[in-house]
Design an enzyme around this catalytic site. Structure first.
Site, PDB file in Angstrom:
ATOM      1  N   LYS A   1       0.813  -1.232   0.000  1.00 15.96           N
ATOM      2  CA  LYS A   1       0.000   0.000   0.000  1.00 15.96           C
ATOM      3  C   LYS A   1       0.841   1.273   0.000  1.00 15.96           C
ATOM      4  O   LYS A   1       0.423   2.276  -0.581  1.00 15.96           O
ATOM      5  CB  LYS A   1      -0.985  -0.012   1.177  1.00 15.96           C
ATOM      6  CG  LYS A   1      -1.952  -1.198   1.177  1.00 15.96           C
ATOM      7  CD  LYS A   1      -2.818  -1.258  -0.082  1.00 15.96           C
ATOM      8  CE  LYS A   1      -3.592  -2.574  -0.188  1.00 15.96           C
ATOM      9  NZ  LYS A   1      -4.330  -2.688  -1.455  1.00 15.96           N
TER      10      LYS A   1
ATOM     11  N   LYS B   1      -0.818   3.384   9.073  1.00 15.54           N
ATOM     12  CA  LYS B   1      -1.429   2.299   8.307  1.00 15.54           C
ATOM     13  C   LYS B   1      -0.379   1.240   7.975  1.00 15.54           C
ATOM     14  O   LYS B   1       0.745   1.580   7.621  1.00 15.54           O
ATOM     15  CB  LYS B   1      -2.027   2.829   6.995  1.00 15.54           C
ATOM     16  CG  LYS B   1      -3.168   3.818   7.186  1.00 15.54           C
ATOM     17  CD  LYS B   1      -3.795   4.199   5.850  1.00 15.54           C
ATOM     18  CE  LYS B   1      -5.021   5.081   6.051  1.00 15.54           C
ATOM     19  NZ  LYS B   1      -5.692   5.414   4.772  1.00 15.54           N
TER      20      LYS B   1
ATOM     21  N   LYS C   1      -2.029  12.160   7.078  1.00 17.98           N
ATOM     22  CA  LYS C   1      -2.959  13.029   7.800  1.00 17.98           C
ATOM     23  C   LYS C   1      -4.308  12.341   7.870  1.00 17.98           C
ATOM     24  O   LYS C   1      -4.732  11.678   6.922  1.00 17.98           O
ATOM     25  CB  LYS C   1      -3.081  14.372   7.073  1.00 17.98           C
ATOM     26  CG  LYS C   1      -3.892  15.379   7.874  1.00 17.98           C
ATOM     27  CD  LYS C   1      -3.747  16.798   7.355  1.00 17.98           C
ATOM     28  CE  LYS C   1      -4.602  17.750   8.182  1.00 17.98           C
ATOM     29  NZ  LYS C   1      -4.157  17.799   9.607  1.00 17.98           N
TER      30      LYS C   1
ATOM     31  N   ILE D   1      -8.029  12.333   7.566  1.00 13.82           N
ATOM     32  CA  ILE D   1      -9.083  13.129   6.928  1.00 13.82           C
ATOM     33  C   ILE D   1     -10.368  12.887   7.712  1.00 13.82           C
ATOM     34  O   ILE D   1     -10.845  11.760   7.788  1.00 13.82           O
ATOM     35  CB  ILE D   1      -9.282  12.712   5.441  1.00 13.82           C
ATOM     36  CG1 ILE D   1      -7.951  12.721   4.669  1.00 13.82           C
ATOM     37  CG2 ILE D   1     -10.344  13.580   4.774  1.00 13.82           C
ATOM     38  CD1 ILE D   1      -7.319  14.065   4.472  1.00 13.82           C
TER      39      ILE D   1
ATOM     40  N   LYS E   1     -18.556  -2.760   3.886  1.00 17.31           N
ATOM     41  CA  LYS E   1     -19.527  -1.967   3.129  1.00 17.31           C
ATOM     42  C   LYS E   1     -20.907  -2.589   3.259  1.00 17.31           C
ATOM     43  O   LYS E   1     -21.039  -3.822   3.248  1.00 17.31           O
ATOM     44  CB  LYS E   1     -19.121  -1.916   1.652  1.00 17.31           C
ATOM     45  CG  LYS E   1     -17.831  -1.144   1.435  1.00 17.31           C
ATOM     46  CD  LYS E   1     -17.288  -1.318   0.035  1.00 17.31           C
ATOM     47  CE  LYS E   1     -15.938  -0.638  -0.082  1.00 17.31           C
ATOM     48  NZ  LYS E   1     -15.195  -1.087  -1.269  1.00 17.31           N
TER      49      LYS E   1
ATOM     50  N   GLU F   1      -9.494   3.557  -5.076  1.00 16.94           N
ATOM     51  CA  GLU F   1     -10.269   4.126  -3.964  1.00 16.94           C
ATOM     52  C   GLU F   1      -9.752   5.513  -3.582  1.00 16.94           C
ATOM     53  O   GLU F   1      -8.542   5.705  -3.456  1.00 16.94           O
ATOM     54  CB  GLU F   1     -10.133   3.247  -2.713  1.00 16.94           C
ATOM     55  CG  GLU F   1     -10.703   1.867  -2.831  1.00 16.94           C
ATOM     56  CD  GLU F   1     -10.641   1.101  -1.497  1.00 16.94           C
ATOM     57  OE1 GLU F   1     -11.159  -0.009  -1.461  1.00 16.94           O
ATOM     58  OE2 GLU F   1     -10.077   1.612  -0.509  1.00 16.94           O
TER      59      GLU F   1
ATOM     60  N   ARG G   1      -9.049  -6.402  -8.392  1.00 18.68           N
ATOM     61  CA  ARG G   1     -10.013  -7.507  -8.578  1.00 18.68           C
ATOM     62  C   ARG G   1     -11.363  -6.925  -8.983  1.00 18.68           C
ATOM     63  O   ARG G   1     -11.553  -5.711  -8.937  1.00 18.68           O
ATOM     64  CB  ARG G   1     -10.209  -8.237  -7.240  1.00 18.68           C
ATOM     65  CG  ARG G   1     -10.692  -7.293  -6.144  1.00 18.68           C
ATOM     66  CD  ARG G   1     -11.219  -7.989  -4.894  1.00 18.68           C
ATOM     67  NE  ARG G   1     -11.918  -7.042  -4.041  1.00 18.68           N
ATOM     68  CZ  ARG G   1     -11.366  -6.255  -3.142  1.00 18.68           C
ATOM     69  NH1 ARG G   1     -10.060  -6.285  -2.940  1.00 18.68           N
ATOM     70  NH2 ARG G   1     -12.093  -5.418  -2.426  1.00 18.68           N
TER      71      ARG G   1
ATOM     72  N   ARG H   1     -26.286  -4.893   0.589  1.00 20.74           N
ATOM     73  CA  ARG H   1     -25.720  -6.214   0.869  1.00 20.74           C
ATOM     74  C   ARG H   1     -26.576  -6.903   1.925  1.00 20.74           C
ATOM     75  O   ARG H   1     -26.729  -6.390   3.042  1.00 20.74           O
ATOM     76  CB  ARG H   1     -24.291  -6.095   1.399  1.00 20.74           C
ATOM     77  CG  ARG H   1     -23.335  -5.562   0.353  1.00 20.74           C
ATOM     78  CD  ARG H   1     -21.914  -5.747   0.825  1.00 20.74           C
ATOM     79  NE  ARG H   1     -20.992  -5.038  -0.033  1.00 20.74           N
ATOM     80  CZ  ARG H   1     -19.680  -5.195   0.005  1.00 20.74           C
ATOM     81  NH1 ARG H   1     -19.142  -6.040   0.884  1.00 20.74           N
ATOM     82  NH2 ARG H   1     -18.899  -4.520  -0.798  1.00 20.74           N
TER      83      ARG H   1
HETATM   84  C1  MV4 Z   1      -8.373   7.019   6.189  1.00 18.46           C
HETATM   85  C2  MV4 Z   1      -9.345   7.750   6.901  1.00 18.46           C
HETATM   86  C3  MV4 Z   1      -9.035   9.050   7.235  1.00 18.46           C
HETATM   87  N1  MV4 Z   1      -7.836   9.583   6.907  1.00 18.46           N
HETATM   88  N2  MV4 Z   1      -7.203   7.588   5.871  1.00 18.46           N
HETATM   89  C4  MV4 Z   1     -10.695   2.854   6.154  1.00 18.46           C
HETATM   90  C5  MV4 Z   1     -10.555   1.711   5.208  1.00 18.46           C
HETATM   91  C6  MV4 Z   1      -9.323   1.963   4.432  1.00 18.46           C
HETATM   92  N3  MV4 Z   1      -9.511   1.600   3.052  1.00 18.46           N
HETATM   93  C7  MV4 Z   1      -9.028   3.396   4.611  1.00 18.46           C
HETATM   94  N4  MV4 Z   1      -9.864   3.872   5.680  1.00 18.46           N
HETATM   95  C8  MV4 Z   1      -9.736   5.139   6.109  1.00 18.46           C
HETATM   96  N5  MV4 Z   1      -8.578   5.765   5.808  1.00 18.46           N
HETATM   97  C9  MV4 Z   1      -6.943   8.844   6.242  1.00 18.46           C
HETATM   98  N6  MV4 Z   1      -5.774   9.388   5.943  1.00 18.46           N
HETATM   99  C10 MV4 Z   1     -10.541   7.131   7.222  1.00 18.46           C
HETATM  100  C11 MV4 Z   1     -10.746   5.820   6.842  1.00 18.46           C
HETATM  101  C12 MV4 Z   1     -11.998   5.269   7.266  1.00 18.46           C
HETATM  102  C13 MV4 Z   1     -13.005   4.996   6.355  1.00 18.46           C
HETATM  103  C14 MV4 Z   1     -12.811   5.181   4.992  1.00 18.46           C
HETATM  104  C15 MV4 Z   1     -13.804   4.884   4.095  1.00 18.46           C
HETATM  105  C16 MV4 Z   1     -15.023   4.413   4.561  1.00 18.46           C
HETATM  106  C17 MV4 Z   1     -15.235   4.199   5.902  1.00 18.46           C
HETATM  107  C18 MV4 Z   1     -14.231   4.476   6.816  1.00 18.46           C
HETATM  108  C19 MV4 Z   1     -14.444   4.263   8.169  1.00 18.46           C
HETATM  109  C20 MV4 Z   1     -13.436   4.546   9.055  1.00 18.46           C
HETATM  110  C21 MV4 Z   1     -12.223   5.037   8.600  1.00 18.46           C
END
Ligand code: MV4
Length: 446
Positions: A116, A158, A201, A203, A237, A275, A292, A336
């Protein structure tokens, strides 16, 4: 074109792939574990091979058993579906070494996007907006502190080998960073065998918006617009839609162009998803690429009037992409339906289907492998059906979903249908102006 495709998967996605193969005149081979003997994918495929016991690591994840099944049946391609071996670069490589076409990207693309932090670097270098943070993996806690100060708290740690929310930590202030760095690194090491972390950071209250891309073997890559997957619970989801309630043509074009830059940077072949997080000012930031077909692909199919599985098979057999992207037509929403009890913390609810009735009519699609008297085994993902509705606009799609859920009956087990009915009546969902905290804040069922 392929003569025979082995489907290395089960459940609704195995049926989804078999259906398209039949329409293309391609023979199909199902593989199944001992508990899936009575499954519909076994019945609908032309041939079926048992590949081992219920446990996934002994069957659907067991590469030698799947390769043997492909050899003895003479399959010339393997479709991995989603989950299981779909993002396993070694599997893609073994298929290629065995002269069996893996319907998906090259081992190299899968490896690059599976790492990643490397994926993020690759995107940043070609001009895709990424979340401000570390350039690659952080080596020391001091380095993490320095970058966190630069981008400003809160920040997120992460796991580079993670994805989809696994191995993530939010750090609100510097005093917590050292401890959280250690626990996140330890967790990443034991979950993925690699402790590497990157930092970005945090978000606040973003939306999750992703772009469907497709590349052929001649270097052409197209995007089929966005899906909004903001409605999630614990990184699972629950509802996805297209177009996104927040996307206008300008945002769609910008995100789409960014996604194409990213896909071209890794010579992407096949179906993929880029994404992004979208903040309240509609700034967007790349977070991950999935190499995928995804569970939520039908919402794109409905608004693009396109069979994405067919397109995957065509590009895998060296055809040029003929179905070019269009402006989204109408609005599609996917719900779903899981064998889970929404009143008990979404606890899995396997068991026998005692009564079943699916909805129908104009604009209603149900992708499901369940049937009357089918016994849902406890060993796998709890997805049992997807209701996909199409309407001329979002409001129309919502009213059609309400109508469809009135017709939908599943007895014998608990499902997420009552939960979806509540969402459909919630003013914030109806308005569409929500973020990733929606479920926790408004539908916690407590
Ligand atoms: C983040 C974020 C806020 N800031 N990255 C959650 C799943 C993974 N694919 C990335 N995710 C997130 N990354 C930064 N820098 C918040 C999330 C996140 C989130 C993202 C999409 C949909 C639901 C979520 C629920 C919690 C946190």
């Amino acid at each position: 074109m392929f003569k025979k495709i082995l489907i290395a998967n089960r459940g609704e996605i195995a049926l989804r792939i078999i259906r398209t193969c039949k329409e293309l005149g391609i023979k199909t081979v199902a593989v199944y574990s001992e508990v899936d003997r009575e499954s519909l994918h076994v019945v609908l495929a032309d041939e079926a091979v048992c590949i081992g016991p219920a446990k996934s690591s002994d069957s659907y994840l067991k590469i030698p058993s799947i390769m043997s099944a492909a050899m003895i049946t003479g399959a010339d391609a393997i479709h991995p579906g989603y989950g299981f071996l779909s993002e396993n670069a070694d599997f893609s490589e073994i298929c290629s070494d065995s002269n069996i076409k893996f319907i998906g990207p090259s081992p190299d693309s899968i490896r690059k996007m599976g790492d990643k932090s490397f994926a993020k670097e690759t995107m940043r270098k070609v001009g895709v907006p990424v979340v401000p943070g570390s350039d690659g993996i952080i080596k020391t806690v001091d380095e993490a502190k320095k970058i966190a100060l630069e981008v400003g708290y809160p920040v997120m740690l992460k796991a580079s080998a993670g994805g989809g929310g696994k191995g993530m930590r939010i750090v609100w202030e510097e005093k917590d960073l050292e401890k959280l760095f250690q626990t996140a690194a330890n967790e990443a090491e034991s979950a993925f065998g690699f402790a590497g972390l990157y930092l970005e950071k945090f978000i606040m209250n973003p939306r999750h918006v992703e772009i469907q891309v497709m590349g052929d073997q001649f270097g052409n890559v197209y995007h089929y617009g966005e899906r909004d997957c903001t409605i999630q619970r614990r990184h699972q989801k629950l509802i996805e839609e297209s177009p996104s309630p927040v996307a206008n043509a300008d945002l769609r074009n910008k995100m789409g162009e960014a996604a194409l830059l990213g896909a071209k940077a890794v010579n992407y072949e096949g179906a993929g998803t880029i994404e992004f997080l979208v903040d309240k000012h509609l700034n967007f930031y790349f977070i991950e690429m999935n190499t995928r077909i995804q569970v939520e692909h039908p919402v794109t199919e409905m608004v693009q009037n396109l069979d994405l599985i067919k397109q995957q098979i065509l590009v895998a057999s060296k055809e040029k992409i003929e179905n070019l992207p269009q402006e989204p037509r109408g609005h599609a929403i996917e719900f779903r339906i899981n064998a889970e009890d929404p009143d008990n913390n979404f606890r899995p609810s396997p068991g026998r289907i005692e009564y079943l009735h699916f909805p129908g009519g104009f604009g209603v699609r149900v992708d499901s492998h369940i049937y009357n008297d089918y016994v849902i085994p406890p060993n796998y993902d709890s997805l049992i059906a997807k209701l996909i509705v199409w309407g001329t606009d979002r409001k129309h799609a919502i009213s059609r979903a309400r109508r469809a859920f009135e017709e939908f009956h599943v007895e014998g087990i608990k499902t997420t249908i009552p939960f979806h009915k509540k969402v459909l009546d919630h003013p914030i969902f109806i308005d569409g102006n929500l973020d990733t905290s929606f479920i926790d804040q408004h539908l916690n069922n407590k």
